[in-house]
Write an enzyme that holds these catalytic residues in place. Structure first.
Site, mmCIF file in Angstrom:
data_model
loop_
_atom_site.group_PDB
_atom_site.id
_atom_site.type_symbol
_atom_site.label_atom_id
_atom_site.label_comp_id
_atom_site.label_asym_id
_atom_site.label_seq_id
_atom_site.Cartn_x
_atom_site.Cartn_y
_atom_site.Cartn_z
ATOM 1 N N ARG A 90 -64.712 -25.444 -23.209
ATOM 2 C CA ARG A 90 -65.618 -26.459 -23.032
ATOM 3 C C ARG A 90 -65.258 -27.158 -21.798
ATOM 4 O O ARG A 90 -64.062 -27.898 -21.849
ATOM 5 C CB ARG A 90 -65.759 -27.480 -24.305
ATOM 6 C CG ARG A 90 -66.855 -28.456 -24.022
ATOM 7 C CD ARG A 90 -66.649 -29.717 -24.890
ATOM 8 N NE ARG A 90 -66.877 -29.392 -26.174
ATOM 9 C CZ ARG A 90 -66.489 -30.126 -27.470
ATOM 10 N NH1 ARG A 90 -65.649 -30.975 -27.094
ATOM 11 N NH2 ARG A 90 -66.733 -29.791 -28.536
ATOM 12 N N ASP A 142 -60.990 -31.055 -29.360
ATOM 13 C CA ASP A 142 -61.529 -32.216 -28.167
ATOM 14 C C ASP A 142 -60.287 -32.330 -27.381
ATOM 15 O O ASP A 142 -59.180 -31.966 -27.916
ATOM 16 C CB ASP A 142 -61.899 -33.054 -28.963
ATOM 17 C CG ASP A 142 -63.391 -33.062 -29.459
ATOM 18 O OD1 ASP A 142 -63.922 -32.122 -29.348
ATOM 19 O OD2 ASP A 142 -63.745 -33.982 -30.112
HETATM 20 C C1 LIG Z 1 -70.658 -31.766 -25.860
HETATM 21 C C2 LIG Z 1 -69.494 -32.927 -25.123
HETATM 22 C C3 LIG Z 1 -68.275 -32.829 -25.608
HETATM 23 C C4 LIG Z 1 -67.264 -33.615 -25.111
HETATM 24 N N1 LIG Z 1 -66.045 -33.664 -25.102
HETATM 25 C C5 LIG Z 1 -65.290 -34.368 -24.719
HETATM 26 C C6 LIG Z 1 -63.798 -34.207 -25.034
HETATM 27 O O1 LIG Z 1 -63.260 -33.322 -25.804
HETATM 28 N N2 LIG Z 1 -62.874 -35.229 -24.368
HETATM 29 C C7 LIG Z 1 -63.389 -36.024 -23.249
HETATM 30 O O2 LIG Z 1 -62.616 -36.535 -22.633
HETATM 31 N N3 LIG Z 1 -64.750 -35.981 -23.032
HETATM 32 C C8 LIG Z 1 -65.578 -35.380 -23.692
HETATM 33 N N4 LIG Z 1 -67.156 -35.468 -23.314
HETATM 34 C C9 LIG Z 1 -67.422 -36.317 -22.405
HETATM 35 C C10 LIG Z 1 -67.519 -36.153 -21.356
HETATM 36 O O3 LIG Z 1 -66.084 -36.218 -20.736
HETATM 37 C C11 LIG Z 1 -68.120 -37.437 -20.406
HETATM 38 O O4 LIG Z 1 -67.646 -38.564 -20.473
HETATM 39 C C12 LIG Z 1 -69.847 -37.511 -20.461
HETATM 40 O O5 LIG Z 1 -70.155 -36.281 -21.034
HETATM 41 C C13 LIG Z 1 -70.533 -38.059 -19.587
HETATM 42 O O6 LIG Z 1 -70.404 -37.185 -18.458
HETATM 43 P P1 LIG Z 1 -71.470 -36.300 -17.734
HETATM 44 O O7 LIG Z 1 -71.048 -35.023 -17.564
HETATM 45 O O8 LIG Z 1 -72.545 -36.310 -18.777
HETATM 46 O O9 LIG Z 1 -71.770 -36.924 -16.465
HETATM 47 P P2 LIG Z 1 -72.193 -38.370 -15.942
HETATM 48 O O10 LIG Z 1 -72.097 -38.429 -14.349
HETATM 49 O O11 LIG Z 1 -71.251 -39.462 -16.574
HETATM 50 O O12 LIG Z 1 -73.660 -38.617 -16.432
HETATM 51 C C14 LIG Z 1 -74.639 -37.934 -15.888
HETATM 52 C C15 LIG Z 1 -75.977 -38.458 -16.774
HETATM 53 O O13 LIG Z 1 -75.995 -38.257 -17.957
HETATM 54 C C16 LIG Z 1 -76.498 -39.517 -18.608
HETATM 55 N N5 LIG Z 1 -75.305 -40.130 -19.677
HETATM 56 C C17 LIG Z 1 -74.074 -39.867 -19.397
HETATM 57 N N6 LIG Z 1 -73.259 -40.385 -20.265
HETATM 58 C C18 LIG Z 1 -74.126 -41.360 -21.126
HETATM 59 C C19 LIG Z 1 -74.226 -42.289 -21.796
HETATM 60 N N7 LIG Z 1 -73.072 -42.477 -22.477
HETATM 61 N N8 LIG Z 1 -75.421 -42.914 -22.309
HETATM 62 C C20 LIG Z 1 -76.323 -42.690 -21.573
HETATM 63 N N9 LIG Z 1 -76.452 -41.712 -20.754
HETATM 64 C C21 LIG Z 1 -75.587 -41.023 -20.558
HETATM 65 C C22 LIG Z 1 -76.921 -40.231 -17.520
HETATM 66 O O14 LIG Z 1 -78.350 -40.165 -17.310
HETATM 67 C C23 LIG Z 1 -76.186 -40.217 -16.469
HETATM 68 O O15 LIG Z 1 -76.674 -40.302 -14.998
HETATM 69 C C24 LIG Z 1 -67.807 -34.545 -24.010
HETATM 70 C C25 LIG Z 1 -69.166 -34.509 -23.613
HETATM 71 C C26 LIG Z 1 -69.873 -33.590 -24.041
HETATM 72 C C27 LIG Z 1 -71.502 -33.615 -23.970
#
Ligand SMILES: Cc1cc2nc3c(=O)[nH]c(=O)nc-3n(C[C@H](O)[C@H](O)[C@H](O)COP(=O)(O)OP(=O)(O)OC[C@H]3O[C@@H](n4cnc5c(N)ncnc54)[C@H](O)[C@@H]3O)c2cc1C
Length: 286
Positions: A163, A112
């Site tokens: 990722r 991560d």
């Molecule tokens: C498999 C995976 C691994 C990850 N690893 C890391 C990492 O190593 N380091 C790091 O900094 N970040 C990590 N993240 C988190 C990532 O950076 C984002 O903060 C998170 O995924 C929200 O971004 P989004 O792309 O879903 O888009 P967004 O624009 O934030 O969300 C899009 C839509 O997704 C849904 N959604 C998003 N978040 C939520 C929530 N918390 N609760 C409910 N609905 C939600 C909503 O419907 C929202 O409108 C990871 C995410 C995933 C999926």
């Protein structure tokens, strides 16, 4: 608070449970739905090298359990949990022990990405690991960082799978885009770079528009669905998860377990303020 039954009630949407068995149970359920998993033993910023060594042992136990139940799962770690704040060499040795286990059972360690204070050290350590554990690692790049395109080019050259996520930490404008539209635009640019030149990329997002653009892009380029995977977090956008699997795409869910849920949980709340209301309603209803 981290151990109370009340907290269990409101964290259960995002966290499998306090024990490794809970994580394995969730992975097995997901596997029945043709969804893969990556287990995250919750904990970050340990306070001693002894704790870091315990984290390593917990992760080796997680891989052993995955092997026993024959699941197509990986593990996701944070280097601050493996001792990076105390000694880069000790941290490297801890990760080497885990990567060797993953290599022997043909699994993968996904590293991560934490706040920008860790980016250089994390990527340098991944590059060193690649020399011995190619095919059993994955790095993470955050689309909100200005530096990410250069980092992806370096990882692509080293053939390290990436990722791609948006980024979950509170970063200053000198290092990260602050507008959502800018982050989204950069995400799509980097995603295309990974599809064109990367090694088995993982598109980690719940953003419908990004998922749609990814699907359109791979279709236009005739990239077969076994050349990449989608990744999402356990408990978020189950509808979108199901539709990807139904359409024949690979999907891996990030499944956290353990007691140290607080920072992970707070990042999930911060991403979507509506979650606070959702949880408050559930707690009151309960
Ligand atoms: C498999 C995976 C691994 C990850 N690893 C890391 C990492 O190593 N380091 C790091 O900094 N970040 C990590 N993240 C988190 C990532 O950076 C984002 O903060 C998170 O995924 C929200 O971004 P989004 O792309 O879903 O888009 P967004 O624009 O934030 O969300 C899009 C839509 O997704 C849904 N959604 C998003 N978040 C939520 C929530 N918390 N609760 C409910 N609905 C939600 C909503 O419907 C929202 O409108 C990871 C995410 C995933 C999926």
């Amino acid at each position: 608070m981290t151990h109370s039954s009340l907290s269990r009630r409101f964290t259960s949407r995002f966290v499998a449970g306090p024990r490794l068995d809970d994580g394995i149970r969730v992975l097995s359920q997901l596997s029945n739905e043709r969804i893969w998993g990556t287990l995250d033993f919750l904990g970050e910023n340990v306070t001693s090298l002894e704790e870091a060594s315990q984290s390593k042992e917990s992760y080796i136990a997680a891989l052993a359990a995955i092997e026993r139940v024959r699941l197509p799962a990986t593990v996701s770690i944070k280097l601050s949990q493996f001792g990076l704040d105390f000694s880069e060499e000790a941290c490297l040795n801890n990760v080497v022990a885990l990567a060797a286990y993953a290599q022997a059972m043909n699994s993968r360690v996904e590293i991560d990405m934490e706040s920008s204070a860790y980016t250089d050290r994390t990527l340098n350590l991944v590059a060193r690991l690649q020399e011995c554990f190619a095919g059993h690692l994955r790095a993470v790049i955050q689309a909100y960082l200005h530096r990410s395109e250069a980092d992806i080019q370096r990882l692509n050259e080293l053939k390290i799978p990436v990722r791609l996520c948006k980024g979950a930490y509170d970063e200053p404008p000198e290092v990260a885009f602050s507008e959502k539209a800018e982050v989204d635009r950069n995400y799509v640019r980097l995603m295309k770079l990974l599809f064109d030149e990367g090694t088995y990329p993982a598109i980690a997002s719940h953003d419908e528009s990004i998922v749609r653009q990814a699907r359109d892009y791979v279709k236009a380029r005739q990239l077969s669905p076994d050349r990449f995977e989608f990744q999402m977090l356990y408990g978020i956008r189950r509808d979108l998860q199901r539709s990807l699997v139904a359409d024949g795409y690979r999907l891996r869910l990030y499944v956290p377990y353990g007691d140290a849920w607080y920072p992970y949980f707070m990042r999930r709340l911060a991403e979507r303020p509506a979650n606070v209301l959702f949880l408050a309603k559930n707690v009151l209803r309960g």
